[in-house]
Motif scaffolding. Structure first.
Motif, PDB file in Angstrom:
ATOM      1  N   LEU A  54      -3.056  -9.701   1.784  1.00 22.36           N
ATOM      2  CA  LEU A  54      -2.943 -10.229   0.122  1.00 22.36           C
ATOM      3  C   LEU A  54      -2.147  -9.180   0.021  1.00 22.36           C
ATOM      4  N   ARG A  55      -2.685  -8.507  -0.147  1.00 18.73           N
ATOM      5  CA  ARG A  55      -1.966  -7.058  -0.898  1.00 18.73           C
ATOM      6  C   ARG A  55      -1.072  -6.387  -1.164  1.00 18.73           C
ATOM      7  N   ASP A  56      -0.920  -5.193  -0.056  1.00 17.00           N
ATOM      8  CA  ASP A  56      -0.060  -4.845   0.702  1.00 17.00           C
ATOM      9  C   ASP A  56       0.960  -5.335   0.617  1.00 17.00           C
ATOM     10  N   GLY A  57       0.802  -6.691   2.181  1.00 19.98           N
ATOM     11  CA  GLY A  57       2.035  -7.109   2.347  1.00 19.98           C
ATOM     12  C   GLY A  57       2.805  -8.188   1.929  1.00 19.98           C
ATOM     13  N   ILE A  98     -14.151  -1.909  -4.559  1.00 27.60           N
ATOM     14  CA  ILE A  98     -12.916  -1.527  -5.719  1.00 27.60           C
ATOM     15  C   ILE A  98     -11.857  -0.718  -4.907  1.00 27.60           C
ATOM     16  N   HIS A  99     -11.188  -0.289  -5.038  1.00 27.03           N
ATOM     17  CA  HIS A  99     -10.439   0.434  -4.568  1.00 27.03           C
ATOM     18  C   HIS A  99      -8.508   0.723  -4.890  1.00 27.03           C
ATOM     19  N   THR A 100      -9.397   2.586  -5.414  1.00 28.59           N
ATOM     20  CA  THR A 100      -8.107   3.227  -6.830  1.00 28.59           C
ATOM     21  C   THR A 100      -7.717   3.495  -6.145  1.00 28.59           C
ATOM     22  N   PHE A 101      -6.674   3.758  -6.754  1.00 28.70           N
ATOM     23  CA  PHE A 101      -5.786   4.997  -6.045  1.00 28.70           C
ATOM     24  C   PHE A 101      -4.886   4.973  -7.234  1.00 28.70           C
ATOM     25  N   ILE A 102      -4.314   6.737  -6.684  1.00 30.89           N
ATOM     26  CA  ILE A 102      -3.580   7.560  -7.838  1.00 30.89           C
ATOM     27  C   ILE A 102      -2.936   8.602  -6.785  1.00 30.89           C
ATOM     28  N   PHE A 125     -11.245   5.312  -2.211  1.00 31.64           N
ATOM     29  CA  PHE A 125     -10.464   5.971  -3.405  1.00 31.64           C
ATOM     30  C   PHE A 125      -8.986   6.304  -2.010  1.00 31.64           C
ATOM     31  N   SER A 126      -7.862   6.242  -3.134  1.00 28.97           N
ATOM     32  CA  SER A 126      -6.110   6.445  -2.558  1.00 28.97           C
ATOM     33  C   SER A 126      -6.069   7.527  -2.211  1.00 28.97           C
ATOM     34  N   PRO A 127      -5.392   8.330  -2.447  1.00 24.63           N
ATOM     35  CA  PRO A 127      -4.426   9.661  -2.571  1.00 24.63           C
ATOM     36  C   PRO A 127      -3.059   9.021  -1.780  1.00 24.63           C
ATOM     37  N   GLU A 128      -2.217   8.424  -3.081  1.00 26.58           N
ATOM     38  CA  GLU A 128      -1.295   7.614  -2.702  1.00 26.58           C
ATOM     39  C   GLU A 128       0.050   8.793  -2.461  1.00 26.58           C
ATOM     40  N   ASP A 129       1.196   8.847  -1.549  1.00 24.00           N
ATOM     41  CA  ASP A 129       2.121   9.903  -0.646  1.00 24.00           C
ATOM     42  C   ASP A 129       1.531  10.598  -0.338  1.00 24.00           C
ATOM     43  N   ILE A 165     -12.242   7.220   2.786  1.00 20.45           N
ATOM     44  CA  ILE A 165     -11.383   8.061   1.589  1.00 20.45           C
ATOM     45  C   ILE A 165      -9.838   7.251   2.528  1.00 20.45           C
ATOM     46  N   ASN A 166      -8.990   6.794   1.490  1.00 23.64           N
ATOM     47  CA  ASN A 166      -7.830   6.754   2.259  1.00 23.64           C
ATOM     48  C   ASN A 166      -6.724   6.842   2.438  1.00 23.64           C
ATOM     49  N   PHE A 167      -6.282   7.736   3.188  1.00 21.38           N
ATOM     50  CA  PHE A 167      -4.931   8.709   3.249  1.00 21.38           C
ATOM     51  C   PHE A 167      -3.675   7.742   3.750  1.00 21.38           C
ATOM     52  N   ALA A 168      -3.238   8.057   2.451  1.00 22.39           N
ATOM     53  CA  ALA A 168      -2.252   7.411   2.763  1.00 22.39           C
ATOM     54  C   ALA A 168      -0.883   7.466   3.311  1.00 22.39           C
ATOM     55  N   ASP A 169      -0.418   7.226   4.471  1.00 19.29           N
ATOM     56  CA  ASP A 169       1.385   7.677   4.335  1.00 19.29           C
ATOM     57  C   ASP A 169       2.438   6.468   4.134  1.00 19.29           C
ATOM     58  N   THR A 170       2.759   6.205   2.638  1.00 15.82           N
ATOM     59  CA  THR A 170       2.902   5.385   1.616  1.00 15.82           C
ATOM     60  C   THR A 170       4.314   5.485   1.839  1.00 15.82           C
ATOM     61  N   VAL A 171       4.980   6.593   2.101  1.00 14.82           N
ATOM     62  CA  VAL A 171       6.750   6.568   2.063  1.00 14.82           C
ATOM     63  C   VAL A 171       6.874   6.391   4.077  1.00 14.82           C
ATOM     64  N   VAL A 201      -7.246   5.023   7.128  1.00 14.39           N
ATOM     65  CA  VAL A 201      -5.467   5.242   7.720  1.00 14.39           C
ATOM     66  C   VAL A 201      -5.224   4.023   6.727  1.00 14.39           C
ATOM     67  N   HIS A 202      -3.416   4.755   6.623  1.00 14.50           N
ATOM     68  CA  HIS A 202      -3.184   3.359   5.395  1.00 14.50           C
ATOM     69  C   HIS A 202      -1.134   3.644   6.006  1.00 14.50           C
ATOM     70  N   CYS A 203      -0.794   3.604   6.640  1.00 14.15           N
ATOM     71  CA  CYS A 203       0.066   3.761   6.824  1.00 14.15           C
ATOM     72  C   CYS A 203       1.699   2.954   6.745  1.00 14.15           C
ATOM     73  N   HIS A 204       2.717   3.402   6.746  1.00 15.16           N
ATOM     74  CA  HIS A 204       3.399   2.148   6.241  1.00 15.16           C
ATOM     75  C   HIS A 204       4.999   2.383   7.983  1.00 15.16           C
ATOM     76  N   ASN A 205       5.400   1.585   7.714  1.00 17.85           N
ATOM     77  CA  ASN A 205       6.423   1.593   8.422  1.00 17.85           C
ATOM     78  C   ASN A 205       7.749   1.858   9.308  1.00 17.85           C
ATOM     79  N   PRO A 227       1.005  -2.203  -7.932  1.00 22.15           N
ATOM     80  CA  PRO A 227       0.553  -1.749  -8.453  1.00 22.15           C
ATOM     81  C   PRO A 227       1.629   0.226  -8.278  1.00 22.15           C
ATOM     82  N   GLN A 228       2.551   0.260  -7.464  1.00 16.33           N
ATOM     83  CA  GLN A 228       2.388   1.468  -7.369  1.00 16.33           C
ATOM     84  C   GLN A 228       4.164   2.177  -7.905  1.00 16.33           C
ATOM     85  N   VAL A 229       4.424   1.139  -8.430  1.00  9.51           N
ATOM     86  CA  VAL A 229       6.125   1.416  -9.632  1.00  9.51           C
ATOM     87  C   VAL A 229       5.544   1.329 -10.724  1.00  9.51           C
TER      88      VAL A 229
END
Ligand code: KIV
Ligand code: ZN
Length: 514
Positions: free
Chosen positions: A14-17, A98-102, A140-144, A168-174, A203-207, A512-514
C-alpha cells in the motif's frame, strides 16, 4: 527484543507498491487490501505515506482504526511535518509504527538532497527523536543504503539507534545489490555498530536486476536481518519490490535451511494476490512463482505421470497450501440473498451498509441471469465494480451497443452519465474497443494517452467475464482503470471510464523519494 527465530513480514504493497505508476489506490481500495493483509497475518502493514495527500492520510487513518492484529505503519520523510502527519493518521491504531527515512549515499546526499553528510546525520537523529514522542515503534531507513559508505552508515545508524529507532531497514533502493555483498554489508554493519543489538534489522530490496528476493534472503541468512519488507506480487516502482509470496514460501518450503518462524497464513496468499492484481489492474504473469496461473500446472506428459504416481516427484509445494482452489462454482441463479451474503463474508469482503449489500446482490442477480456459474472471482469483480461506482462517479457507464462485421468499420454507441447527467455518443474505430473509446472521447475530450490495454479472463471457459485494464497518462499522471463484464467491449468501456474518473479526481500523491 524479538524472538531471534521469528521473521517479521512487513508488507508495503500500500506504500511502495502504490508508488508504481498507475497503481495508485483509493481509500476504499486500500481498506480492502489492508483487511486482506490482516487475514494473511502480515506483521506490519505499511498503509501509505500520510503526508503525500489528504486521501492517503485518510486511508491510513481508516486502516489504523480497523486493523487489530497487524501493526499499522506510515512512511514519513525525516522532517517534523511529515512525522507529525504520520502520527496523526496512525493515532487510532492499536499498534502503530512511524517509518522515517533519509538518503545516505554520496550520490543522493549531493545531487538529490544537496546536504552534507553531517547535516544528513543530524536530520536523521532529530527525525527519530521526534518520532519517538508519538510511539516507541520507530523504523529508520538509510535510503540508497546499499550504495552508501560503510563508515558514514555506521555513524548514522548508531546515532538513530541511540535516539530510539527500534528497526533499521537497510534499503537497496535502486536494486543494485547482489546477494553475497548485500548480506555481508548488513553483517558488517551489525558487527561494527556498538548498539546494533538494540534494533531489529530489516531488508528492503528492489528488483531492478531480478535479485530482490535473493538479496533479501541473503540479508536474512548472512546479515542476520529478522524483518523482510515486501509487496504482494512484487508490485512496486520500476521492476518492483521483493515478492512477499516468494519470501514466505521459500522460508516455509526450505525450513530445513532457514529455520525461521513465520506468522503468515499461507492459504491467504493467492486470494491476496488476486485482490491486489484486480484492484491495481497489474496482471500477474502466468509463470510467476507461487501466484502465477501456471505455477502449479504440469503440461508435460512425463511430469504428469510423475505427479500421478507421487506428488513430490515434481511438486515442492502444494497448490492448496497457498490458497489455490479449483475454481469453485459457489453460487447460481437460484441462490438467495443469504447465500450471497454468506459467501461475501467467507471471502472476507465487508460491505459497509445494508444498502451496499443490496446493490451488490442486485448486480449478482443480473450477472447470474447472464451466466450460469458464478465463481469467487466473479463476486470479487462485482464488488469492486460496486465500490468504484460509489467512489468516483463523475463518469458512470449506463449501456452500449456496437456493430462489427468483416469488411466494415466497427461502430459503437454508448450512454454514460457525467456528474449524474446522462449523455449518448457515437464513434467509429479500427475495432470495437477503439470505436467505443473514440465515442467516449468525442464527448469527454480528455486527450489522455492510452498506455496499456489488456484483457484477462477472470475464470475459465468462454462464459468467463473479461477483466479489462486501461492505463491512461495525462500531464505526467498515470492511472489504471479496471472494468469487468461478460461482454469485453462493455468491460473496456467501464475500464476507460474508471480511468477517466481517476484522472478527474485530481488526487495528487507526492512521491516520498522524489
Ligand atoms: O526503496 C527505498 O529506499 C524506500 C525507502 C523509503 C525505505 O522505499
Ligand atoms: Zn523502496
Amino acid at each position: 527484543m524479538a524472538d531471534s527465530n521469528k521473521l517479521i513480514i512487513f508488507d508495503t504493497t500500500l506504500r511502495d507498491g502504490e508508488q508504481s505508476p498507475g497503481a495508485s489506490m483509493t481509500k476504499e481500495e486500500k481498506i480492502r487490501i489492508a483487511r486482506q493483509l490482516e487475514r494473511l497475518k502480515v506483521d506490519v502493514i505499511e498503509a501509505g505515506f500520510a503526508a503525500s495527500s489528504q486521501g492517503d492520510f485518510e486511508a491510513i487513518k481508516a486502516i489504523a482504526g480497523m486493523i487489530k492484529d497487524s501493526t499499522v505503519c506510515s512512511l514519513s520523510r525525516a522532517n517534523d511535518k511529515d512525522i507529525a502527519r504520520a502520527a496523526e493518521a496512525l493515532a487510532p491504531a492499536s499498534r502503530k509504527r512511524i517509518h522515517t527515512f533519509i538518503a545516505t549515499s554520496p550520490l543522493h546526499m549531493e545531487k538529490k538532497l544537496r546536504m552534507s553528510p553531517d547535516q544528513v546525520l543530524e536530520q536523521a537523529r532529530q527525525a527519530v527523536r521526534f518520532a519517538r514522542q508519538f510511539t516507541d515503534d520507530v523504523e529508520f531507513s538509510p535510503e540508497d543504503g546499499s550504495r552508501s559508505e560503510m563508515d558514514f552508515l555506521c555513524r548514522v545508524l548508531e546515532a538513530v539507534i541511540d535516539e530510539g529507532a527500534t528497526t533499521i531497514n537497510f534499503a537497496d533502493t535502486v536494486g543494485y545489490a547482489v546477494p553475497e555483498l548485500y548480506g555481508t554489508m548488513l553483517r558488517t554493519l551489525r558487527e561494527r555498530i556498538p548498539n546494533s543489538d538494540k534494533a531489529i534489522w530489516s531488508v528492503h530490496c528492489h528488483n531492478d536486476l531480478g535479485m530482490a528476493v535473493a538479496n533479501s534472503l541473503a540479508g536474512v541468512m548472512i546479515g542476520g536481518a529478522r524483518q523482510v519488507e515486501c509487496t504482494i506480487n512484487g508490485l512496486g516502482e520500476r521492476a518492483g519490490n521483493t515478492a512477499l509470496e516468494e519470501i514466505v514460501m521459500a522460508v516455509r518450503t526450505r525450513k530445513d535451511h532457514f529455520n525461521l518462524q513465520l506468522g503468515i497464513d499461507a492459504t491467504q496468499i493467492v486470494p491476496t494476490s488476486k485482490l491486489v492484481s484486480q484492484i491495481t489492474g497489474f496482471a500477474v504473469q502466468p509463470n510467476k512463482a507461487v501466484v502465477g496461473a501456471n505455477a502449479f500446472a504440469h503440461a508435460s506428459g512425463i511430469h504428469q505421470d510423475g505427479i500421478l504416481k507421487a506428488r513430490d516427484t515434481y511438486e515442492i509445494m502444494r497448490a492448496e497450501d497457498v490458497g489455490w482452489s479449483a475454481n469453485k462454482i459457489v453460487l447460481g441463479k437460484l441462490s438467495g440473498r443469504n447465500a450471497f451474503k454468506q459467501r461475501i463474508e467467507e471471502l472476507g469482503i465487508s460491505l459497509d451498509s445494508e444498502a451496499e449489500m443490496n446493490a451488490a446482490f442486485t448486480r449478482f442477480k443480473e450477472l447470474a441471469d447472464r451466466k450460469s456459474e458464478i465463481f469467487d472471482e466473479d463476486i470479487m469483480a462485482l464488488v469492486s465494480d460496486e465500490q468504484n461506482s460509489h467512489e468516483q462517479e463523475h463518469y458512470a457507464f449506463v449501456s452500449l451497443s456496437q456493430h462489427s462485421e468483416t469488411g466494415a468499420k466497427p461502430s459503437a454507441k454508448i450512454a454514460f452519465t457525467i456528474a449524474g447527467k446522462e449523455t449518448t455518443c457515437e464513434g467509429q474505430g479500427n475495432g470495437p474497443v477503439d470505436a467505443i473509446v473514440n465515442a467516449i472521447e468525442s464527448t469527454t475530450k480528455s486527450g489522455a494517452e492510452l498506455l496499456l490495454f489488456s484483457v484477462n479472463a477472470i475464470t475459465t471457459g468462454t462464459e468467463s467475464q473479461g477483466e479489462v485494464t486501461m492505463r491512461l497518462s495525462k500531464a505526467g499522471r498515470i492511472v489504471n482503470g479496471v472494468g469487468a463484464d461478460l461482454d469485453i467491449v462493455v468491460a473496456s468501456a467501464k475500464a476507460y471510464l474508471s480511468a477517466l474518473n481517476k484522472l478527474h479526481s485530481k488526487t495528487e500523491k507526492l512521491n516520498p523519494q522524489v
